[in-house]
Design a protein around this motif. Sequence first.
Motif, PDB file in Angstrom:
ATOM      1  N   THR A 153      -6.560   3.408   2.405  1.00 15.29           N
ATOM      2  CA  THR A 153      -7.305   1.980   3.258  1.00 15.29           C
ATOM      3  C   THR A 153      -7.824   2.435   3.844  1.00 15.29           C
ATOM      4  O   THR A 153      -8.945   1.602   4.149  1.00 15.29           O
ATOM      5  CB  THR A 153      -5.598   1.327   2.958  1.00 15.29           C
ATOM      6  OG1 THR A 153      -5.690   0.696   1.747  1.00 15.29           O
ATOM      7  CG2 THR A 153      -6.951  -0.578   3.166  1.00 15.29           C
ATOM      8  N   LEU A 212       0.974  -0.610   0.654  1.00 14.18           N
ATOM      9  CA  LEU A 212      -0.176  -0.120  -0.078  1.00 14.18           C
ATOM     10  C   LEU A 212       1.348   1.037   0.237  1.00 14.18           C
ATOM     11  O   LEU A 212       1.125   1.764   0.950  1.00 14.18           O
ATOM     12  CB  LEU A 212      -0.835  -0.219   1.362  1.00 14.18           C
ATOM     13  CG  LEU A 212      -1.700  -1.200   1.561  1.00 14.18           C
ATOM     14  CD1 LEU A 212      -3.010  -1.078   2.728  1.00 14.18           C
ATOM     15  CD2 LEU A 212      -2.879  -1.420   0.280  1.00 14.18           C
ATOM     16  N   PRO A 252      -0.067   5.686  -5.892  1.00 14.11           N
ATOM     17  CA  PRO A 252      -0.947   5.522  -6.356  1.00 14.11           C
ATOM     18  C   PRO A 252      -0.130   4.729  -7.382  1.00 14.11           C
ATOM     19  O   PRO A 252       0.756   4.934  -8.627  1.00 14.11           O
ATOM     20  CB  PRO A 252      -1.705   6.019  -7.491  1.00 14.11           C
ATOM     21  CG  PRO A 252      -0.837   7.364  -6.388  1.00 14.11           C
ATOM     22  CD  PRO A 252       0.125   7.155  -5.208  1.00 14.11           C
ATOM     23  N   GLY A 305      -1.551   5.174   0.021  1.00 16.83           N
ATOM     24  CA  GLY A 305      -2.140   3.480   0.446  1.00 16.83           C
ATOM     25  C   GLY A 305      -2.846   3.386   1.217  1.00 16.83           C
ATOM     26  O   GLY A 305      -4.035   3.055   1.968  1.00 16.83           O
ATOM     27  N   SER A 336      -4.823  -3.348  -1.933  1.00 13.96           N
ATOM     28  CA  SER A 336      -5.799  -2.331  -0.624  1.00 13.96           C
ATOM     29  C   SER A 336      -7.213  -2.946  -0.595  1.00 13.96           C
ATOM     30  O   SER A 336      -7.760  -3.261  -0.062  1.00 13.96           O
ATOM     31  CB  SER A 336      -6.081  -0.908  -1.458  1.00 13.96           C
ATOM     32  OG  SER A 336      -6.750  -0.112  -0.740  1.00 13.96           O
ATOM     33  N   THR A 350      -0.744  -1.089  -5.198  1.00 17.97           N
ATOM     34  CA  THR A 350      -1.554  -0.705  -4.283  1.00 17.97           C
ATOM     35  C   THR A 350      -3.420  -0.710  -4.394  1.00 17.97           C
ATOM     36  O   THR A 350      -3.708  -0.721  -3.209  1.00 17.97           O
ATOM     37  CB  THR A 350      -1.218   0.851  -4.298  1.00 17.97           C
ATOM     38  OG1 THR A 350       0.243   1.273  -3.955  1.00 17.97           O
ATOM     39  CG2 THR A 350      -2.259   1.757  -3.386  1.00 17.97           C
ATOM     40  N   HIS A 351      -3.482   0.349  -5.565  1.00 12.11           N
ATOM     41  CA  HIS A 351      -4.842  -0.386  -5.591  1.00 12.11           C
ATOM     42  C   HIS A 351      -5.390  -1.649  -5.062  1.00 12.11           C
ATOM     43  O   HIS A 351      -6.345  -1.487  -4.471  1.00 12.11           O
ATOM     44  CB  HIS A 351      -5.406   0.478  -7.506  1.00 12.11           C
ATOM     45  CG  HIS A 351      -6.472   0.402  -7.101  1.00 12.11           C
ATOM     46  ND1 HIS A 351      -7.264   0.385  -8.773  1.00 12.11           N
ATOM     47  CD2 HIS A 351      -8.112   0.488  -6.883  1.00 12.11           C
ATOM     48  CE1 HIS A 351      -9.305   0.142  -8.626  1.00 12.11           C
ATOM     49  NE2 HIS A 351      -8.840   0.470  -7.029  1.00 12.11           N
TER      50      HIS A 351
END
Length: 466
Positions: free
Chosen positions: A409, A358, A361, A405, A369, A365-366
């Motif tokens: 989250t 995390l 961007p 991140g 999360s 990370t996406h």
Amino acid sequence: KSQSQSSGLSYTTIDALAKLVVFLVKFLDNTNKIALLSAFLQVAAHVLIRDHDSKKNYKPPMNEFNQKPYLRLFTNLLYDLNTPDPSLDSSNIEVLNAFTHAFHTLRPSRVPAFAFAWMELISHRMFMPKLLISKPHRCSVMFKTLVVDQLTFLQPYLQNAELLDQVRLLYKGTLRILLVLLHDFPEFLCEFHFSFCDVIPTTCIQMRNLILSAFPRNVRLPDPLTPNLKVDLLPEITHPPRIGCDVKEALVRHSVLQPLKQYLASRQPTSFPEKLCEKLRGAPVDAKMGGAKYDVPLINSLVLHVGMQGIAKLQVKNDEGIASQFQDNACMDIFEHLVAKLDPEGRYYVLNAIANQLRYPNNHTHYFSCVLLYLFLQSDDMFVKEQVTRVLLERLIVHQPHPWGLLITFIELIKNPQYEFGRQPFTNCAPEIARLFDSVARSCMPTKEDGQVHMTYGIDKDKLGR
């Protein structure tokens, strides 16, 4: 000279030796100047090691090892051989490479009494910046090795909380080096975060946060408190991060990679997830890891590799919706099985490995999360939800910096009503805990009441209430 006399040492001979070596390397009619420098540095390193080993059993102040003459020698050589000079400009990278190999030979785990001088040498202004601004990628790899050497030496002391005055000073020095890297060379920390997290104990939360907070200078971080921030639509969120180390090395070493590939491709054999848990438990106890019965680098490697395969599956276009692809695949099967079947210690290491991704961007990370949020949402085990919260919260209650991140989250977890975070028993089990969550929530939540962070990476919108 006055410094030498006040310390009771004379550096005249050391300075003369350094100048002789520099003269020979620069002006000797020999095409292989770098071989001469490398040979001298290795001889000096082995003399240092022999001197150190011969005196390590003596009680101070009699015959104790003195690191100052060796520090003076290496510092003089670093300065004189890295100043602009036509005779060496074409060989600058090879000069730095020779010093890197010598410093690796003298790493603190091999020569503990040289640790402070060694830390000063690897962070020297004529070494660290020149190595990291060099274009060949191998220069960054070389310095990564030295940073790992430093963290590996500190690991057992930090894991067992044995913070003697000397260790505390080394720890502060290491943090300062990392802060310089975060400010001046953030791409270096971004690229090698995986290698560093392998050797940073779970107790060193702020040090890990410092590394994971790094982001490339060409990336603009959106404010995580922005109302109605749609993470899915950020242009950077589809880009993969650069990882400069071999993620699969631990999997290959433990003979896990091939059966893992087979399972991810076909979900066969069905017994593989259970055998995988046994493989993680069966790792030999490492005293340096504080007696942990799990191989943490293997878990880190497994989690990141499985996540990368999961992202690759989501990027393949087919008739199925992205939500079903995210939830119903072999990658998520492994994550769910590890979280459900491992004991609390093993589960904590798995959740930590997920939280290590995390960062700024990017698609890692996406994805991770959403994996963490999905595990929280799907689990019927209250202890799993509590551990997910612990892994996030313990990284937020320490001093800044905090990874972007991680903030995104946690904000999603506490804001989205579908998670029912405020109704979880562990958030209200004691007044002190309730106040802690309230304080963290106030610092993380947007000021506007309608502000909401939207993160959907294929999680079923019916389940998330979106």
